[in-house]
Each structure stands twice: as C-alpha cells, then as structure tokens.
Scaffold this active site. Structure first.
Site, mmCIF file in Angstrom:
data_model
loop_
_atom_site.group_PDB
_atom_site.id
_atom_site.type_symbol
_atom_site.label_atom_id
_atom_site.label_comp_id
_atom_site.label_asym_id
_atom_site.label_seq_id
_atom_site.Cartn_x
_atom_site.Cartn_y
_atom_site.Cartn_z
ATOM 1 N N ARG A 91 -28.358 -14.686 -59.073
ATOM 2 C CA ARG A 91 -28.920 -14.966 -60.424
ATOM 3 C C ARG A 91 -30.264 -13.955 -60.953
ATOM 4 N NH1 ARG A 91 -24.486 -15.974 -61.390
ATOM 5 N NH2 ARG A 91 -24.237 -17.988 -62.674
ATOM 6 N N HIS A 98 -23.502 -6.683 -63.556
ATOM 7 C CA HIS A 98 -22.847 -7.657 -64.258
ATOM 8 C C HIS A 98 -21.273 -7.707 -63.629
ATOM 9 C CE1 HIS A 98 -23.351 -12.797 -63.299
ATOM 10 N NE2 HIS A 98 -22.905 -12.564 -63.238
#
Lengths: 339, 339
Positions: free
Chosen positions: B254, B302
């Site tokens: 993250r 991502h």
C-alpha cells in the site's frame, strides 16, 4: 613418476585467479600458466614473476611435459605442444560450456580428449537471465516503461498465462534446469531437442520433423542450443516465421544460430515483438550493428552465464583425479556431434 | 426458507463478469448486482437489462434481503442496507486482499463479519512481479540498458549473490509464497513480521525491536505489509536510512506505508539505488507527482497482483457453502488488528 603437470591458459584478466584456484585445488601438481612453463608448486607462474629456480627449471628437459591443459581460446602453439606430447597429455579442459571455437581450430590434436565445463554455477545464472527475460515479456514491462515516460496510468489486463507458451530450444543441462525453474511460475512449457527426451512439466518435441510444430506453440522462444554444423543458421526466416505473430526470441546460446538479417526483418514486419540477445556472431557486437539501436532488441554483452572460477576448478580437479585413477568422466566432447 | 440472496457490487468495468461467475458458481442462489436488486436466477441483473418479471420481483417485499454481499469500495447505502438486515446479512466479502479502505468506512456494520480474499491466483502474480524486480536489480539491467543506448559492450563482474540479501517486510500468505519462490534462486532471504514466524530458508525477525536490525541486512526490501494504523508511514526517513547504502525498495503493498518525500530524499542522496513502486498514496498517481519522472523510480499502475474473477468467485462460493452449513471460514478480518 613425474609430478602431475597442469597448464592453465586463459586470455581473461583473471588468469591469476584461475592459476591460484587450480594450485589450491591440486596441491600435489605442478601448475603453470601458458605461455610460462609449469614450475613445481609455482604460485607466481608468470614469466616476469617466476624468476630464479623456477625459470631455470622451466627451460629444462621436462619443461614441455603437460598432463592436463585448461584452456580458453588457446593459441596454436599450445595445441601443437599437447599434440606432440600425446599420450602424456591426457585431456584438454575447455573453460566454458561451448566448445565450438575450440573444435574449429586446425591445431587441435585429434587424439587428446576435450572435456567441456558442465554446470558450475552457470545454470542458475541462465535461470536468472531467462526468467528475467520471460517475465519482462509476460508482464509487458516495456509498455509500462513507455507509459511511465509519459506519466500515463494505464493498467493493462493480465495476459492469459495458459496461452503464453515458453519454448526451450535445446534440452541439455541448461535447458533442463531452466524448465524446472519456470515450471512453478505456471507457464505452459515446450521443449525441443535433437533426440526425444521426457521432462516433467514439458511437452517435448524432437528432430527436424517436429521443429516447425514446436515453434508454432511458443510465445517466447529461448535458444539454448550448442553451436554445431547442425544448428548454425537454424533460426532463419522460415523457422522464425513459424513462431506465432507477436512472439519473442531470447538467445543465450551462440550468435551464429540466428540469422541476424532475418530476425531484424521479422521484427520490423511486426511478426516478432521482441528479441533479447546475449550472444552475437561477432563479439563484442560491432558498434554499427543494427541490434544496438533497434527499438525491439535488448542487447546484453554475453553475461547471461559467466564461468565462475572456484566452481569450475573444483569440477576440473575432481575430473583430473578420476582420470588419474583410470575412471571415466562426464563432459567429454563427441567431436562428430560437436558438443 | 427463502433462497440464498447474494449481491455483487464492484465499480470495475467487468461487473458483469463477476455477476456471471457468481451465478454460475452458486446456481441455487438469487444473485444480483448492486444497485439493482437481486432477482431470482438473474443472469442480466442490470436495471436496464433485467426487465419483466425480475424487475417486478425486485420491487417486492423481499427485495432488500441480502445474505451475502461481495463488495469493492462499496457505497454507504449498500452498507446501511446490510446493517439494517443483520442477522440475515451474514458476511461481507471484500473483493481484494487489502481491507484498509473498507474498514475505514463509517457505514460499515459492526456486526457483519468481513471476509477478505485470500490467495486466488494473486500470490503467483506477486511472485512474478517481485522476482522480476529483484532480478532486474541483481542483474543490473538498468546499467546494461544504458550501455546499449550508447552502443557500449561493457560486461560487468557478477554481483556476489551471497551478499545480496532480500528482505520481505510482511510474512503473511503473500510474503510466504514469495519467499518460497525466491529460495531456489539462491538469494539470502530475510523476513520481518509483527510476530515471530519460522519459514524455511528465511532468517526471520519480529516486532519493532528487531525492525532496524532486519532492515540493515537487505539489498532489496520488498514491502508486503497490510495498511493498518501500525504500518502507515512505517517506511520513513529513519527506517529507510537503516537499509545499507545502495539498497532498493519494492512496494507492492500500500502506498501509505512509505513516506514519499523521505524516499525521494534518500534516492536523491544516493543512499538508495532504486525504487520499484506499484502502489501509491493517491491512485491513479497524479501526473505531477515526482515519482513519474524520477530516474531511479519505476512506476507501475497497481498491477502487481490483480484480482482474478474466476478464482476469487470459486473461493467465495466455497466459503458461502461452509457458512451456510455453520462451519468456520478463513480470511475473516480481525478489525482490531486491521487485516
């Protein structure tokens, strides 16, 4: 009986490392560096460093006696000396896996066995290089780099792995180890060899008759063949065209297996997406060669698998001890076959 | 008893794929797409496509009844509906491994268990991404690319693998699988987790007390932690400085675990050699963010591990069947711990 005499010849900058490693691995032997003569227990065998007693000995009667030679691209006079001393000269150890250059030398004595290096830490390097090239291709790393240069956030759908066949052209020691390393990543694996070979997780093909069928499966073709009269120019326009549109080539074997102009033509035509090349017909790759600046070619300077001194010397020392006890060794080159 | 009612909510473009997969995996259930109401056996649940009997049913008495919801970044009204129906609403399945965004929503009902996706084809993707990043670093691919641009043939000595430590920050399912995949490549492996954990081939550390000692070993640090109040801003200037000079960072977890400005300062100072980042504090990464054009940063959007519809739905369907039989399931989120 005379002490065992071993000569080490390598044009590389780390010739001293090789000599020191052989002397340490075979303390019972006289080890010298060619063109200096072997001298007893010598650890500083370069002519300029030998001096004194060693130098005088080197000029004496037994100075040309060599039991074993460790060579890399040897000069003709070393080969001539080995030929003259046969059967005292018992084996020539090639300091690399590929013996094509050595076998092509006219001065190579016909009677002295040539032993090639088998895996000595080279297989894991090949695994690294091929895994890196395959994942770079599969994960479309080049497209993401292009997007980054333009600051564009562009996720792409994941490629279907089940349709992303990896073909190993050559199923020797390296091909076998590379297959075992790629299997856990889940790619469909295909392999081609001169003769039929069963490998876990790999759908194998053999011989000329099955080559085009094999090529038609591959999204990435990895060339791991030795360079022989049978493999030179193998990857020409016809064979590379048999790969599916959008396929890529990885060559970690020998440059002369690929026909450069045919590869470039198929890249330019868009039939092939990319080539990752570590080996070339001329090395260093000449500055004017089109591979350097081709947008679909990755060039590395023959670094996929480097010969590691300590591992190689340990293998050769063990083989010399077996030969001295009259036992057979692996890696003896079949000159008819070419490897 | 009513038929099982399941609602699927995802903002992604492939919402229909999710719905179809759930309907196929649980043919005994009513499956609908939020904000459309669930309808019996519906395979075309979008309001515009449902029509006829399904639409009339959707407006009926039982229309809000939901046993299970599959969600990704759900709207507050869906969460409110689930809260109102508890205990009929029995579980919320998060369509991803990371639940930090979901847990942060005030409307999340306190009584309905949240179940996260466990490995569903994501681990092998993470293995691919991390292996690619580690090998790119170890094999000095960036330097070879730079040499190629200048048509320079510059083989570099092989890096010492025994000194090239790889650190896995986070030893959950993904960290464990990544460690197992890297082990055959021969890198020294280190791992850090909240609590002590034994893993084959991995030297493990635990807790705050051992974090700096762990960081000091790593040539490549791979962040695989969940985002929780304990991990946010964890990789700040002090901790990143504990990495040895020349180390690299890979973040596939993250974005908020890394303090961006501290990372950039250490890259600029030459303490860190490179960062490969797949996750960011704001996604998409804003066009003006310095990561995009930093020469020592690789940005991917991502994509390190994408949720795969079929594998995810098979896992959720199996869990729903267990829950319906009163059996426990894995992956239930501990809200105190945050994952």
């Amino acid at each position: 009986m005379d002490a065992l005499r071993i000569v080490v010849q390598t044009p590389s900058a780390n010739a001293h490392d090789w000599h020191a490693a052989v002397a340490a691995a075979l303390p019972e032997a006289d080890v010298g560096v060619w063109p200096a003569m072997p001298r007893r227990g010598g650890l500083s065998p370069q002519p300029s460093a030998a001096g004194g007693r060693g130098s005088r000995e080197a000029a004496g009667e037994g100075s040309l006696a060599i039991d074993y030679a460790l060579v890399w691209k040897p000069p003709a006079d070393l080969l001539a000396a080995l030929a003259a001393q046969h059967p005292r000269s018992k084996a020539i150890f090639n300091l690399g896996a590929g013996v094509d250059a050595l076998l092509a030398m006219p001065a190579l004595p016909a009677d002295v066995p040539v032993v090639r290096l088998e895996d000595t830490g080279m297989a894991v390097q090949m695994v690294e290089y091929v895994t890196l090239a395959v994942l770079t291709e599969f994960r479309e790393q080049a497209r993401y780099e292009e997007a980054q240069r333009a600051a564009r956030w562009e996720p792409r759908p994941r490629r279907r792995k089940a349709e992303f066949g990896i073909g190993l052209l050559g199923l020797g020691v390296l091909g076998t180890v590379v297959a075992a390393a790629l299997a856990p990543l889940g790619f469909p694996l295909f392999g081609w060899g001169r003769t039929k070979k069963a490998l876990p997780h790999v759908h194998t093909y053999a011989g000329d008759a099955e080559l085009l069928e094999f090529l038609a499966q591959e999204h990435v073709l990895v060339c791991l063949l030795p360079s022989t009269s049978a493999t030179r120019d193998l990857l020409n326009h016809q064979r590379l065209s048999a790969l599916p549109r959008g396929a890529s080539l990885v060559n970690v074997a020998r440059g002369d297996i690929v026909v450069d102009a045919d590869l470039i033509a198929l890249l330019d035509a868009g039939h092939l997406a990319h080539a990752t090349l570590d080996v070339f017909r001329a090395e260093p790759l000449p500055p004017a060669h089109p591979f350097w600046h081709h947008p679909r070619v990755t060039v590395t300077p023959h670094v996929s698998a480097m010969t590691l001194v300590d591992e190689s010397v340990a293998q050769i020392a063990a083989k010399i001890r077996r030969l001295e006890r009259g036992l057979p060794v692996t890696g003896v080159v079949d000159r008819t076959r070419g490897y």
